[in-house]
Each structure stands twice: as structure tokens, then as C-alpha cells.
Enzyme design. Structure first.
Site, PDB file in Angstrom:
ATOM      1  NE  ARG A 147      -3.221   2.690   2.609  1.00 39.59           N
ATOM      2  CZ  ARG A 147      -3.301   3.476   3.676  1.00 39.59           C
ATOM      3  NH1 ARG A 147      -2.769   3.114   4.839  1.00 39.59           N
ATOM      4  NH2 ARG A 147      -3.912   4.645   3.584  1.00 39.59           N
TER       5      ARG A 147
ATOM      6  CG  HIS B  40      -1.156   8.966   3.192  1.00 43.20           C
ATOM      7  ND1 HIS B  40      -1.314   7.614   3.401  1.00 43.20           N
ATOM      8  CD2 HIS B  40      -0.739   9.483   4.373  1.00 43.20           C
ATOM      9  CE1 HIS B  40      -0.988   7.326   4.658  1.00 43.20           C
ATOM     10  NE2 HIS B  40      -0.642   8.438   5.263  1.00 43.20           N
TER      11      HIS B  40
ATOM     12  CD  GLU C 153      -4.563   7.756   9.918  1.00 41.10           C
ATOM     13  OE1 GLU C 153      -4.027   8.810  10.284  1.00 41.10           O
ATOM     14  OE2 GLU C 153      -4.172   6.626  10.315  1.00 41.10           O
TER      15      GLU C 153
ATOM     16  CG  ASN D  74      -5.351   3.650   8.766  1.00 39.92           C
ATOM     17  OD1 ASN D  74      -5.517   2.637   8.117  1.00 39.92           O
ATOM     18  ND2 ASN D  74      -4.915   4.788   8.223  1.00 39.92           N
TER      19      ASN D  74
ATOM     20  CE1 TYR E 236      -1.953   4.335  12.774  1.00 41.67           C
ATOM     21  CE2 TYR E 236       0.058   3.216  13.460  1.00 41.67           C
ATOM     22  CZ  TYR E 236      -0.716   3.809  12.471  1.00 41.67           C
ATOM     23  OH  TYR E 236      -0.256   3.871  11.178  1.00 41.67           O
TER      24      TYR E 236
ATOM     25  CD  GLU F 211      -1.842   4.293   8.234  1.00 41.68           C
ATOM     26  OE1 GLU F 211      -1.580   4.745   9.364  1.00 41.68           O
ATOM     27  OE2 GLU F 211      -2.108   5.018   7.252  1.00 41.68           O
TER      28      GLU F 211
HETATM   29  C1  LIG Z   1      -6.842  14.864  20.439  1.00 41.64           C
HETATM   30  C2  LIG Z   1      -5.427  15.409  20.489  1.00 41.64           C
HETATM   31  O1  LIG Z   1      -4.565  14.592  19.699  1.00 41.64           O
HETATM   32  C3  LIG Z   1      -3.233  15.089  19.570  1.00 41.64           C
HETATM   33  C4  LIG Z   1      -2.436  14.247  18.591  1.00 41.64           C
HETATM   34  O2  LIG Z   1      -3.346  13.611  17.720  1.00 41.64           O
HETATM   35  C5  LIG Z   1      -2.901  12.701  16.806  1.00 41.64           C
HETATM   36  C6  LIG Z   1      -3.808  11.715  16.478  1.00 41.64           C
HETATM   37  C7  LIG Z   1      -3.463  10.771  15.559  1.00 41.64           C
HETATM   38  C8  LIG Z   1      -2.206  10.800  14.972  1.00 41.64           C
HETATM   39  C9  LIG Z   1      -1.850   9.746  14.052  1.00 41.64           C
HETATM   40  C10 LIG Z   1      -0.621   9.481  13.503  1.00 41.64           C
HETATM   41  N1  LIG Z   1      -0.803   8.351  12.822  1.00 41.64           N
HETATM   42  C11 LIG Z   1       0.209   7.569  12.114  1.00 41.64           C
HETATM   43  C12 LIG Z   1       0.041   7.932  10.660  1.00 41.64           C
HETATM   44  N2  LIG Z   1      -1.232   7.403  10.136  1.00 41.64           N
HETATM   45  C13 LIG Z   1      -1.075   7.615   8.720  1.00 41.64           C
HETATM   46  C14 LIG Z   1       0.387   7.352   8.433  1.00 41.64           C
HETATM   47  O3  LIG Z   1       0.866   8.410   7.661  1.00 41.64           O
HETATM   48  C15 LIG Z   1       1.081   7.327   9.798  1.00 41.64           C
HETATM   49  O4  LIG Z   1       2.248   8.112   9.779  1.00 41.64           O
HETATM   50  N3  LIG Z   1      -2.061   7.975  12.873  1.00 41.64           N
HETATM   51  N4  LIG Z   1      -2.709   8.806  13.662  1.00 41.64           N
HETATM   52  C16 LIG Z   1      -1.299  11.809  15.297  1.00 41.64           C
HETATM   53  C17 LIG Z   1      -1.652  12.773  16.218  1.00 41.64           C
END
Ligand SMILES: CCOCCOc1ccc(-c2cn(C[C@@H]3NC[C@@H](O)[C@H]3O)nn2)cc1
Length: 448
Positions: A77, A121, A166, A294, A296, A353
Site C-alpha cells: 500500500r 495521503h 484518515e 487504521n 494504533y 494501518e
Molecule cells: C486529540 C489530540 O490529539 C493530539 C495528537 O493527535 C494525533 C492523532 C493521531 C495521529 C496519528 C498518527 N498516525 C500515524 C500515521 N497514520 C497515517 C500514516 O501516515 C502514519 O504516519 N495515525 N494517527 C497523530 C496525532
């Protein structure tokens, strides 16, 4: 020891994204995206990092494909840089940009790996941002033209497509919380962007039916699980509100043709109105063939009167954290997947993801001993297996990420790859987790 066994039909993959790995930001006719501008604006990204060179994959994609081939995965992907293939955002295709992706697709196919393309993206052409970006409804038409051009260029060879990665990150994290590009802090802007991203998704799906009739298309929302801190109704309701932001706000329009009224009202109470036109929801709720998820992390959620927009505070379950300080909550993965299945039915799900940030370096033995990442993957693949046994129609698992890469506002310090990257020399070093994943993919099982 317990064996976790997966069905042979489950597809396995690895994922990356254009701005995070390609580099060559000013080569081959590519123009700036909003992430070029955002990352070069002091204070936005840790250590002043940016994607000018990233993993140098623009020049090293053949080596990356060899790593994928030896990993034994079914799928790769990756995303297309819109400003590399259409430098003005609309209009003429850039032959050099198209050629890069044509070479990558061919290299994958020649090595027995199926490409899965993400169209968006997060790297919107800066030219379009200067015309209002995703706040401007016209950008949905620019996206449709870009998507159509990619469907026509690659639809003969590429049959798996995702429209938007996302959308919560690309709208609320980017335009309300100000943490990602373009770094705005306007709830109205974020609500407009979220609607236009979904509208763009729907327009592309409609067109895909004509241009790639034998293909499958979906999108890839991110969801974090919030478990009520107590059985008190106020905590239960707070968790529902908090998750609605990422779940119902982005899934109800696609699967039910409606926005959740609770959030429409809540946003309106904060002077952010949902501006739609007649027919938008019919376009957005075009049937899709699959959904990417996705996942995490997750946490406990507790009602907090002054807990922001949703009056909820997140409390970690315990001290277990990855190196990006996200709690480890594999049970939340299981709950997310079963909840989505109960709510939205039997839409096939790719985990587009899932992975962990651990910042190990290369040891003196020339290896990267990332046991913690293996443990994270074991826990989450066990949860995935339970969800499949519970009837959730999961058809693929794609690990984030193949390579350490530019982790947005966190820069290069935060490493999600199963392959270590030296960002000075661009040398790749397969981590212990690469070999563990290779073995799991080959045998469709692992011991825990
Ligand atoms: C409510 C307050 O929140 C403060 C921080 O809030 C976030 C939430 C989510 C993320 C986040 C980062 N990733 C990884 C990426 N997904 C796509 C791919 O490019 C990866 O690099 N997923 N979610 C970061 C910051």
C-alpha cells in the site's frame, strides 16, 4: 505456547505514503504540497524535519520492492503525490511524475506484489491550498479530475484503491487542532474540510465504477478506542461522544447517508455549521467495496466538564506505552472491529494501518532488536484473529510501516518501520520485526 493461526485467504501487506518516504521533493517536476510548506515553517515539526529527502524512495524504490518481495507480502500500500503527477493541482499531467509511479507499479507486479494505491495521503498541492484548499468545495472537483487521471493511467494494472487516508487527521487534526498541515485552528474550517473530503471520496467512487469496473475501492478512516472509565452513564456517554468524532462522523455519511445529529448540534453550539448541498449525501454514500481501518491505540475515557469539545478525558489503561507515548491497547482493537461490524455490517475490512513506534537504532551486531514491536504486533494480531473468529469480515492486514519514515509533526525521530532507515545515508536495515513478520506471513501463523 499458543499458536495463532490465520486463514490462508487473509492478505498480508506493508504500507507507506508519498510525502513520508519519497523525498525528491523538488525533482521530476514535483511542486510543493501543503506538507512541504508546513514542515518548512519553523516550529511545526520536531527538530525542523521535513520531507525534502525522506527515505529517498523516489530513487530507491527498486530496493524497497526487493525488501517487499523477500518479506513475502501479497500487497504493498503506497500513496501517489498529487503534486508530483499534476504539479498545478489541476490540468496537465507531469509525464515524469506519472512515469515514477508506472515504474513502481511495474516493479511490484514483476515481483509478484499487488499494488494498493491511496489517492490522498495528506499532501494536497500547495497551489490548491492557495485557492482555499479543502475548505473550498471546488477542490472536490480537482480531486475527481486527479482521481480520474490516475484511474485511467493505472486502473488497468491496479485493482485496489483507497480514496482518502484518515479523513479525521486531514480535517480536524489539521484544521482545528492545528497539529498537521495546513495548521489551522478553526472548527468551522475543519467541519467544511471533513465534508469536502467525504464528498471528494464519493465523487471518485462514482467515477471508479466506469473507469475501473473490475476494481475495488474504499477509504481508510482511523479509529482509536475509548473504554468507559467507570459504569457511570456520564463516562459511557463521554466515550461515545469522543469516538463519534472519528467513527460516526466519517462512517455514518458513507454507510447510512447521514451525519450523526449529536455532532451536527454540538458543532453548531460551537459556531461551526455543516454546509451541505442537495445531493451531497447521495454522492458520499455511494456503495464501497471495502473499508480500510487504521488502528494504533486506545484508552479509558472519563467525563470531564471542561474536557474540550466532547467533555471527555483520556486516561491510559496502564504504563505500557510505545515510544510515541501512545498507550498499548490491543483489546481496543478487538472492540473497535466488532463494534464496526455490528454498526456497519459486512463491509470487507482491510487493516490498512497498524503498527508501533519504537525508536531502536542499529546495534553493534548490525541488527535492530525491536522485540517490543514484535510484542505489539503479536498482541494486535491476536486481537485481529479473535475479531475474525467473531465473524468480522477482515480480508487483509497491512502493517504500518515498511520503512522508518517522516512521521509528520514528530519528524524522523519516531520510527514505525519494520526496516530501519539511516536518514543520512538512506541505508536500510531489516529489523528483527521484519523477520518475524516474514515468518508470520509465510506460515499464516505465529506462536505467542
Ligand atoms: C486529540 C489530540 O490529539 C493530539 C495528537 O493527535 C494525533 C492523532 C493521531 C495521529 C496519528 C498518527 N498516525 C500515524 C500515521 N497514520 C497515517 C500514516 O501516515 C502514519 O504516519 N495515525 N494517527 C497523530 C496525532
Amino acid at each position: 505456547m499458543t499458536t495463532i493461526q490465520f486463514p490462508d485467504k487473509l492478505k498480508w501487506g506493508a504500507a507507506t505514503a508519498s510525502y513520508q518516504i519519497e523525498g525528491a521533493a523538488k525533482e521530476g517536476g514535483r511542486t510543493a504540497s501543503i506538507w512541504d510548506v508546513f514542515s518548512h515553517t519553523p516550529g511545526n515539526v520536531k527538530n525542523g524535519d521535513h520531507g525534502d529527502h525522506a527515505c529517498n524512495s523516489y530513487h530507491m524504490y527498486k530496493e524497497d520492492v526487493q525488501h517487499l518481495k523477500e518479506l513475502g507480502v501479497d500487497l504493498y500500500r503506497f500513496s501517489i503525490s498529487w503534486s508530483r503527477v499534476i504539479p498545478d493541482g489541476t490540468g496537465e499531467l507531469n509525464p515524469e511524475g506519472v512515469e515514477y509511479y508506472r515504474n513502481l507499479v511495474q516493479e511490484l507486479i514483476d515481483n509478484g506484489i499487488e499494488p494498493m494505491i491511496t489517492l490522498y495521503h495528506w499532501d494536497l498541492p500547495q497551489v490548491l491550498q492557495e485557492k482555499g484548499g479543502w475548505e473550498n468545495r471546488e477542490t472536490t472537483e480537482a480531486f475527481l479530475a486527479y482521481a480520474n487521471a490516475m484511474f485511467q493511467e493505472f486502473g488497468g494494472q491496479v485493482k485496489k484503491w483507497l480514496t482518502i487516508n484518515e479523513p479525521w487527521c486531514a480535517s480536524f487534526l489539521s484544521n482545528y487542532l492545528g497539529i498537521h498541515a495546513p495548521g489551522k485552528t478553526s472548527l468551522q474550517a475543519a467541519v467544511d474540510v471533513s465534508h469536502h473530503l467525504l464528498l471528494a471520496h464519493g465523487k471518485a467512487v462514482q467515477s471508479f465504477r466506469d473507469l475501473v469496473p473490475d476494481g475495488e475501492i474504499g477509504y481508510a478512516p482511523n479509529v482509536g478506542w475509548l473504554e468507559p472509565y467507570s459504569p457511570n452513564q456520564e463516562d459511557i456517554d463521554a466515550c461515545k461522544r469522543g469516538m463519534m468524532w472519528q467513527k460516526e462522523w466519517f462512517m455514518d455519511p458513507v454507510f447510512k447517508g447521514t451525519y450523526p445529529e449529536t455532532l451536527v448540534k454540538l458543532f453548531a453550539e460551537h459556531d461551526a455549521t455543516l454546509n451541505m448541498e442537495e445531493g451531497d449525501l447521495e454522492i458520499i454514500s455511494q456503495p464501497i467495496d471495502m473499508m480500510g481501518i487504521n488502528y494504533y491505540t486506545g484508552s479509558l475515557g472519563r467525563y470531564k466538564e471542561d474536557g474540550g469539545l466532547f467533555q471527555v478525558e483520556e486516561i491510559a489503561l496502564d504504563e505500557r506505552r510505545t515510544d510515541i507515548d501512545w498507550p498499548i491497547y490491543s483489546e481496543g482493537f478487538y472492540k473497535t472491529l466488532t463494534d464496526l461490524h455490528q454498526t456497519y455490517g459486512d463491509v470487507p475490512i482491510y487493516i490498512t494501518e497498524n503498527g508501533a513506534c519504537y525508536n531502536h537504532g542499529v546495534e553493534e551486531d548490525g541488527k535492530v532488536h525491536d522485540k517490543e514491536r514484535v510484542d505489539y504486533l503479536k498482541q494486535h494480531l491476536t486481537a485481529l484473529n479473535r475479531a475474525m473468529e467473531a465473524g468480522v469480515p477482515i480480508v487483509g492486514y497491512i502493517v504500518w510501516s515498511l520503512l522508518d519514515n517522516f512521521e509528520w509533526a514528530e519528524g524522523y525521530e519516531k520510527r514505525f518501520g519494520i526496516i530501519h532507515v539511516n536518514f543520512e545515508t538512506f541505508e536500510r536495515t531489516r529489523k528483527d520485526s521484519y523477520y518475524w513478520y516474514k515468518d508470520t506471513v509465510k506460515n499464516h501463523k505465529f506462536e505467542r
